[in-house]
Design a protein around this motif. Structure first.
Motif, PDB file in Angstrom:
ATOM      1  N   ALA A 165       0.837  -1.200   0.000  1.00  0.00           N
ATOM      2  CA  ALA A 165       0.000   0.000   0.000  1.00  0.00           C
ATOM      3  C   ALA A 165       0.874   1.254   0.000  1.00  0.00           C
ATOM      4  O   ALA A 165       2.009   1.252   0.499  1.00  0.00           O
ATOM      5  CB  ALA A 165      -0.922   0.002   1.212  1.00  0.00           C
ATOM      6  N   VAL A 166       0.330   2.334  -0.552  1.00  0.00           N
ATOM      7  CA  VAL A 166       1.010   3.631  -0.600  1.00  0.00           C
ATOM      8  C   VAL A 166       0.076   4.676  -0.009  1.00  0.00           C
ATOM      9  O   VAL A 166      -1.065   4.826  -0.464  1.00  0.00           O
ATOM     10  CB  VAL A 166       1.373   4.017  -2.051  1.00  0.00           C
ATOM     11  N   ILE A 167       0.579   5.411   0.995  1.00  0.00           N
ATOM     12  CA  ILE A 167      -0.215   6.459   1.620  1.00  0.00           C
ATOM     13  C   ILE A 167       0.492   7.783   1.362  1.00  0.00           C
ATOM     14  O   ILE A 167       1.589   8.024   1.877  1.00  0.00           O
ATOM     15  CB  ILE A 167      -0.395   6.212   3.125  1.00  0.00           C
ATOM     16  N   ALA A 168      -0.123   8.630   0.556  1.00  0.00           N
ATOM     17  CA  ALA A 168       0.523   9.873   0.137  1.00  0.00           C
ATOM     18  C   ALA A 168       0.468  10.926   1.237  1.00  0.00           C
ATOM     19  O   ALA A 168      -0.284  10.819   2.208  1.00  0.00           O
ATOM     20  CB  ALA A 168      -0.122  10.385  -1.148  1.00  0.00           C
ATOM     21  N   THR A 169       1.242  11.966   1.045  1.00  0.00           N
ATOM     22  CA  THR A 169       1.508  12.971   2.066  1.00  0.00           C
ATOM     23  C   THR A 169       0.253  13.643   2.621  1.00  0.00           C
ATOM     24  O   THR A 169      -0.739  13.823   1.917  1.00  0.00           O
ATOM     25  CB  THR A 169       2.458  14.044   1.491  1.00  0.00           C
ATOM     26  N   MET A 170       0.300  13.963   3.920  1.00  0.00           N
ATOM     27  CA  MET A 170      -0.720  14.716   4.644  1.00  0.00           C
ATOM     28  C   MET A 170      -2.027  13.942   4.844  1.00  0.00           C
ATOM     29  O   MET A 170      -3.046  14.521   5.210  1.00  0.00           O
ATOM     30  CB  MET A 170      -1.028  16.043   3.946  1.00  0.00           C
ATOM     31  N   SER A 171      -2.027  12.639   4.640  1.00  0.00           N
ATOM     32  CA  SER A 171      -3.243  11.855   4.828  1.00  0.00           C
ATOM     33  C   SER A 171      -3.411  11.443   6.281  1.00  0.00           C
ATOM     34  O   SER A 171      -2.429  11.291   7.014  1.00  0.00           O
ATOM     35  CB  SER A 171      -3.232  10.612   3.935  1.00  0.00           C
ATOM     36  N   VAL A 172      -4.671  11.238   6.675  1.00  0.00           N
ATOM     37  CA  VAL A 172      -5.008  10.768   8.017  1.00  0.00           C
ATOM     38  C   VAL A 172      -5.854   9.508   7.880  1.00  0.00           C
ATOM     39  O   VAL A 172      -6.882   9.520   7.179  1.00  0.00           O
ATOM     40  CB  VAL A 172      -5.780  11.835   8.810  1.00  0.00           C
ATOM     41  N   ILE A 173      -5.431   8.444   8.544  1.00  0.00           N
ATOM     42  CA  ILE A 173      -6.189   7.194   8.553  1.00  0.00           C
ATOM     43  C   ILE A 173      -6.873   7.090   9.914  1.00  0.00           C
ATOM     44  O   ILE A 173      -6.209   7.097  10.950  1.00  0.00           O
ATOM     45  CB  ILE A 173      -5.275   5.979   8.311  1.00  0.00           C
ATOM     46  N   LEU A 174      -8.190   7.009   9.911  1.00  0.00           N
ATOM     47  CA  LEU A 174      -8.955   7.040  11.146  1.00  0.00           C
ATOM     48  C   LEU A 174      -8.966   5.675  11.838  1.00  0.00           C
ATOM     49  O   LEU A 174      -8.623   4.655  11.227  1.00  0.00           O
ATOM     50  CB  LEU A 174     -10.369   7.534  10.854  1.00  0.00           C
ATOM     51  N   PRO A 175      -9.333   5.634  13.122  1.00  0.00           N
ATOM     52  CA  PRO A 175      -9.196   4.409  13.926  1.00  0.00           C
ATOM     53  C   PRO A 175      -9.891   3.193  13.315  1.00  0.00           C
ATOM     54  O   PRO A 175     -11.043   3.280  12.858  1.00  0.00           O
ATOM     55  CB  PRO A 175      -9.853   4.796  15.253  1.00  0.00           C
ATOM     56  N   GLY A 176      -9.187   2.083  13.316  1.00  0.00           N
ATOM     57  CA  GLY A 176      -9.750   0.813  12.898  1.00  0.00           C
ATOM     58  C   GLY A 176      -9.859   0.604  11.404  1.00  0.00           C
ATOM     59  O   GLY A 176     -10.270  -0.471  10.952  1.00  0.00           O
ATOM     60  N   VAL A 177      -9.475   1.584  10.610  1.00  0.00           N
ATOM     61  CA  VAL A 177      -9.592   1.466   9.157  1.00  0.00           C
ATOM     62  C   VAL A 177      -8.556   0.470   8.630  1.00  0.00           C
ATOM     63  O   VAL A 177      -7.399   0.469   9.055  1.00  0.00           O
ATOM     64  CB  VAL A 177      -9.422   2.828   8.476  1.00  0.00           C
ATOM     65  N   GLN A 178      -8.976  -0.366   7.688  1.00  0.00           N
ATOM     66  CA  GLN A 178      -8.085  -1.324   7.037  1.00  0.00           C
ATOM     67  C   GLN A 178      -7.826  -0.875   5.604  1.00  0.00           C
ATOM     68  O   GLN A 178      -8.762  -0.693   4.822  1.00  0.00           O
ATOM     69  CB  GLN A 178      -8.700  -2.717   7.054  1.00  0.00           C
ATOM     70  N   ILE A 179      -6.545  -0.707   5.294  1.00  0.00           N
ATOM     71  CA  ILE A 179      -6.106  -0.345   3.942  1.00  0.00           C
ATOM     72  C   ILE A 179      -5.555  -1.608   3.307  1.00  0.00           C
ATOM     73  O   ILE A 179      -4.527  -2.122   3.729  1.00  0.00           O
ATOM     74  CB  ILE A 179      -5.031   0.758   3.974  1.00  0.00           C
ATOM     75  N   ALA A 180      -6.234  -2.130   2.300  1.00  0.00           N
ATOM     76  CA  ALA A 180      -5.842  -3.409   1.704  1.00  0.00           C
ATOM     77  C   ALA A 180      -4.577  -3.257   0.858  1.00  0.00           C
ATOM     78  O   ALA A 180      -4.089  -2.153   0.603  1.00  0.00           O
ATOM     79  CB  ALA A 180      -6.987  -3.966   0.869  1.00  0.00           C
TER      80      ALA A 180
END
Length: 250
Positions: A165-180
């Protein structure tokens, strides 16, 4: 043991220091620390900080670690070989990571985290308590992995980021979220829902944009940008690259 220990460094006699280790000026190495062979710890670091959440197990740094200045690592964490950090990194207790983990300058790992192999975090990344990160994940600057669904509370639900997975700049992942696996989170996104394999999501709130395979490299070649391991191999061992190309039938 052929190590270079600066005379101002404070190193516990109980610490286990491997061969060919360099420890810089004014660094503190506490009792419960194991440093692998061929590692470098720069100046003004502190390793093996204890608190009430530690369980008495040591901080273990695998061989070939490179810890840059003013970094702090708590006890009860374990890192594979080839760990590399920027400056002023903080890593709390009970963090486990595989080999070739990179933590950028001002990176903050809040403990009780599970991290795989070849994970690359750029500068100013915050990884919240109880996060789980797979292998070959890219996390770009100022990304935040959160864990409290209704702050402030004692309910902690970590995020999960799967392989490639790739998470680009300034992103926020909220609690419990699954990024496949094989996903792209667009810059500046606020992600509050799970992301399925092979998708791009972006925005606030983040929504599906397209299948990741539809994105083309902006180099005029017309090649697909994703999966990124089709074309980006810098820093990865040849045997891993060959495995990827075989799996992708390239």
């Amino acid at each position: 043991m052929n190590s270079k220990l600066h005379p101002t460094a404070l190193i516990s006699e109980k610490a286990i220091i491997g061969n060919n280790v360099t420890i810089g000026a004014y660094t503190v190495v506490n009792d419960n620390v194991v440093i692998g062979n061929n590692s470098t710890i720069e100046a003004f670091c502190e390793l093996g900080v204890e608190n009430t959440l530690c369980d008495g197990s040591p901080l273990i740094l695998g061989e070939n670690a490179y810890i840059r200045s003013h970094s702090v690592f708590y006890a009860a964490s374990n890192f594979g070989k080839n760990l590399v950090t920027g400056h002023r990194v903080t890593v709390r207790e009970k963090t486990t990571a595989g080999h070739n983990f990179q933590i950028g300058t001002l990176g903050d790992i809040q403990g009780h985290c599970e991290i795989g192999d070849f994970v690359k975090c750029h500068s100013n990344v915050h990884i919240g308590n109880k996060s789980k990160i797979g292998n070959y994940v890219w996390i770009f600057p100022y990304v935040v992995l959160t864990n409290d669904p209704h702050p402030p509370s004692d309910v902690l639900i970590g995020c999960e980021i799967q392989d490639f997975a790739v998470i680009a700049t300034m992103s926020v992942i909220l609690p419990g979220v699954q990024i496949a696996s094989d996903t792209l989170i667009g810059a500046g996104s606020i992600v509050g829902k799970n992301v399925e394999t092979g998708w791009v999501v972006a925005g606030n709130p983040a929504k599906p944009v397209c299948e990741i395979s539809k994105i083309k490299l902006k180099d005029g070649s017309g090649r697909k940008a994703y999966p990124w391991r089709n074309h980006f191999h810098r820093g990865y061992p040849q045997h891993e690259v060959e495995k990827w190309l075989s799996e992708l039938n390239l």
